[in-house]
Design a protein around this motif. Structure first.
Motif, PDB file in Angstrom:
ATOM      1  N   LEU A  13       0.839  -1.195   0.000  1.00 44.64           N
ATOM      2  CA  LEU A  13       0.000   0.000   0.000  1.00 44.64           C
ATOM      3  C   LEU A  13       0.872   1.241   0.000  1.00 44.64           C
ATOM      4  CD1 LEU A  13      -2.432  -1.096   2.820  1.00 44.64           C
ATOM      5  CD2 LEU A  13      -2.915  -1.093   0.387  1.00 44.64           C
ATOM      6  N   VAL A  14       0.487   2.225  -0.791  1.00 43.24           N
ATOM      7  CA  VAL A  14       1.117   3.546  -0.717  1.00 43.24           C
ATOM      8  C   VAL A  14      -0.008   4.562  -0.582  1.00 43.24           C
ATOM      9  CG1 VAL A  14       2.538   5.258  -1.848  1.00 43.24           C
ATOM     10  CG2 VAL A  14       3.064   2.840  -2.124  1.00 43.24           C
ATOM     11  N   VAL A  15      -0.188   5.077   0.631  1.00 41.03           N
ATOM     12  CA  VAL A  15      -1.247   6.058   0.879  1.00 41.03           C
ATOM     13  C   VAL A  15      -0.566   7.280   1.465  1.00 41.03           C
ATOM     14  CG1 VAL A  15      -3.403   6.512   2.056  1.00 41.03           C
ATOM     15  CG2 VAL A  15      -2.876   4.204   1.298  1.00 41.03           C
ATOM     16  N   ALA A  16      -0.323   8.276   0.607  1.00 39.57           N
ATOM     17  CA  ALA A  16       0.503   9.412   1.027  1.00 39.57           C
ATOM     18  C   ALA A  16      -0.334  10.448   1.751  1.00 39.57           C
ATOM     19  CB  ALA A  16       1.169  10.052  -0.181  1.00 39.57           C
ATOM     20  N   VAL A  70     -10.129  -0.692   3.575  1.00 39.42           N
ATOM     21  CA  VAL A  70     -11.001  -1.109   2.474  1.00 39.42           C
ATOM     22  C   VAL A  70     -10.183  -1.878   1.445  1.00 39.42           C
ATOM     23  CG1 VAL A  70     -12.386  -0.263   0.562  1.00 39.42           C
ATOM     24  CG2 VAL A  70     -12.656   0.732   2.829  1.00 39.42           C
ATOM     25  N   VAL A  71      -8.998  -1.372   1.120  1.00 40.77           N
ATOM     26  CA  VAL A  71      -8.160  -2.039   0.121  1.00 40.77           C
ATOM     27  C   VAL A  71      -7.808  -3.440   0.593  1.00 40.77           C
ATOM     28  CG1 VAL A  71      -5.954  -1.997  -1.062  1.00 40.77           C
ATOM     29  CG2 VAL A  71      -7.230   0.115  -0.762  1.00 40.77           C
ATOM     30  N   ARG A  72      -7.357  -3.541   1.834  1.00 41.52           N
ATOM     31  CA  ARG A  72      -6.970  -4.858   2.352  1.00 41.52           C
ATOM     32  C   ARG A  72      -8.157  -5.809   2.376  1.00 41.52           C
ATOM     33  NH1 ARG A  72      -3.105  -2.200   5.912  1.00 41.52           N
ATOM     34  NH2 ARG A  72      -4.796  -1.759   7.342  1.00 41.52           N
ATOM     35  N   PRO A 114     -17.454   5.112   2.250  1.00 43.96           N
ATOM     36  CA  PRO A 114     -16.890   3.760   2.377  1.00 43.96           C
ATOM     37  C   PRO A 114     -17.531   2.784   1.397  1.00 43.96           C
ATOM     38  CG  PRO A 114     -17.276   4.684   4.530  1.00 43.96           C
ATOM     39  CD  PRO A 114     -17.821   5.667   3.543  1.00 43.96           C
ATOM     40  N   ARG A 115     -18.836   2.921   1.206  1.00 41.48           N
ATOM     41  CA  ARG A 115     -19.553   2.043   0.269  1.00 41.48           C
ATOM     42  C   ARG A 115     -18.984   2.190  -1.147  1.00 41.48           C
ATOM     43  NH1 ARG A 115     -21.954  -2.382   1.131  1.00 41.48           N
ATOM     44  NH2 ARG A 115     -20.929  -2.990  -0.805  1.00 41.48           N
ATOM     45  N   GLU A 116     -18.799   3.450  -1.588  1.00 40.87           N
ATOM     46  CA  GLU A 116     -18.273   3.713  -2.934  1.00 40.87           C
ATOM     47  C   GLU A 116     -16.843   3.199  -3.067  1.00 40.87           C
ATOM     48  OE1 GLU A 116     -20.705   7.821  -4.007  1.00 40.87           O
ATOM     49  OE2 GLU A 116     -18.801   7.941  -2.925  1.00 40.87           O
ATOM     50  N   GLN A 117     -16.057   3.379  -1.997  1.00 38.14           N
ATOM     51  CA  GLN A 117     -14.678   2.894  -2.027  1.00 38.14           C
ATOM     52  C   GLN A 117     -14.653   1.389  -2.233  1.00 38.14           C
ATOM     53  OE1 GLN A 117     -12.833   4.194   1.572  1.00 38.14           O
ATOM     54  NE2 GLN A 117     -12.751   6.337   0.951  1.00 38.14           N
ATOM     55  N   THR A 118     -15.512   0.672  -1.514  1.00 40.79           N
ATOM     56  CA  THR A 118     -15.556  -0.785  -1.621  1.00 40.79           C
ATOM     57  C   THR A 118     -15.922  -1.205  -3.039  1.00 40.79           C
ATOM     58  OG1 THR A 118     -16.258  -0.866   0.670  1.00 40.79           O
ATOM     59  CG2 THR A 118     -16.586  -2.848  -0.635  1.00 40.79           C
ATOM     60  N   ASP A 119     -16.954  -0.583  -3.595  1.00 36.70           N
ATOM     61  CA  ASP A 119     -17.365  -0.927  -4.957  1.00 36.70           C
ATOM     62  C   ASP A 119     -16.246  -0.664  -5.955  1.00 36.70           C
ATOM     63  OD1 ASP A 119     -19.745  -1.610  -3.902  1.00 36.70           O
ATOM     64  OD2 ASP A 119     -20.824   0.199  -4.542  1.00 36.70           O
TER      65      ASP A 119
END
Length: 121
Positions: free
Chosen positions: A50-53, A69-71, A99-104
């Motif tokens: 992961l790279v989350v700057a 969410v990514v994991r 969060p819902r949109e991120q998951t999708d």
RNA sequence: GGAGUUGGCCAGACAACCGCCGCUUUAAUUUCUCGCUAUCUCCGCAGGUGAUGGUGGGAGUGAGGGGGAGGAAAGUCCGGGCUCCAUAGGGCAGAGUGCCAGGUAACCCCUGGGGGGCGUGAGCCUACGGAAAGUGCAGCAGAGAGUAGACCGCCGAUGGCCGCAAUACGUUGUGGCACAGGUAAGGGUGAAAGGGUGCGGUAAGAGCGCACCGCGCAACUGGUAACAGUUUGUGGCACGGCAAACCCCACUCGGAGCAAGACCAAAUAGGGAUCCUUUGGCGUGGCCCGCGCUGGAUCCGGGUAGGUUGCUUGAGGUGUACGGUGACGUGCACCCUAGAGGAAUGGUUGUCCACGACAGAACCCGGCUUAUCGGCCAACUCCCUUU
């Protein structure tokens, strides 16, 4: 080893492993809010980095949320992604999605990556 | 019941399944790795390589148990602990603090008290040392802004000028003018105009005089002190404001930070010491000595990748007794409550309700400040109603 686990052996742990993916990218999935880079690793399982700057996502609460969410979606989708080293990079605006949109979005992205992989084979 | 003040507490709940990170118990000894040891194999001069077995440790794996973000984890604004570096002692510079007393490891924090301001009140706010050491600043308005000052107004006693009357011709009385001059009562300007009220006084006025109030200084009394006082004496009376302007006074202050620091240390390259060696081989040179390079083992030192540690038991919580107005202190009992490291503390589904804010530990504490949906508790204040 259960199909949906996510232990230490499924992560990229060293700077060298990250560099390898950056300098020798084979597959790429791009979106305004994220970027996935991938390369075969010769193992029998995928690995994720992961790279989350801070520059792209200001608050640490949002950074943690994105990483989770990514994991989580990677954990569920990993059967599609055998033996790839993948680096996830967050771009600006990722924290403005729910969060819902991120998951999708992530689930879609894993599927896109999987299709690219199969087209190659 | 309404409005409010202060202090404290909570931070959606429950269940099932799937995950993540430590801890712990246990199992299998299959996979990997390290140490010791035995046997065999191969190469060799010295010595080493590989395989198999035994034993001990570590990693990993399976199963079970238990724990896992905050009141601000934030801003990094103060103060410490801890670590390394520096350090005879003193001074200067610089920075900070600034009513008094206490608390504390320490503080720019907290508690209690004093002064001043705000509020009907409970309470709240307060950078609150020094302006008779010096330098400096004050826009606009205004006549005048710190050695006071005359725009309007008031007066014009005194002097001047012009009348009138009297006259002993020297002046005298009286009326006017506002020329000299006087004035700080009144108006006006300003954030601020150099004590206030009254009486006397005067041409008009004025601490010019007096009374009371206020103020300064000294004494006394109370208080640890800041400070206070229906106290006494004394001075007609400023000594104006700004020190978050320079400054003066008193006190405090070394620097860097857990990426601090400590330890282990592969591969590759390479340094030093000792011993061994077919008493070898190669180079330099015509040759010998010598010198340089080339083996093996052991030890030492530096040290990269990587790993371990620092890393959570602490100025720690909870309860209780005692001391103290209180912050807090002391004693006793009980408890152990995140420890990641490319970075865990989550996801899905269901049920319920007041429909969930601000926000994520990174060495650790004590504060301050800022953000925040709502809810609960206690004490107190004001108003209304009822008995």
């Amino acid at each position: 080893m259960p199909e949906s686990s996510f232990g230490r052996n499924k992560r990229l742990l060293t700077a060298r492993a990250y560099q390898a993916v950056f300098s020798d990218t084979c597959y790429k999935v791009a979106h305004p809010n994220l970027l996935l880079l991938a390369k075969p690793n010769g193992l029998c399982q995928p690995r994720l980095g992961l790279v989350v700057a801070k520059k792209n996502i200001r608050r640490s609460v949002d950074r943690n949320r994105v990483k989770r969410v990514v994991r989580e979606t990677f954990r569920h989708s990993q059967s599609l992604l055998d033996s790839l080293d993948i680096v996830f990079l967050a771009r600006q605006g990722m924290d403005r999605l729910t969060p819902r949109e991120q998951t999708d979005l992530l689930e879609n992205s894993w599927r896109r990556l999987s299709r690219k992989l199969q087209a190659e084979q």
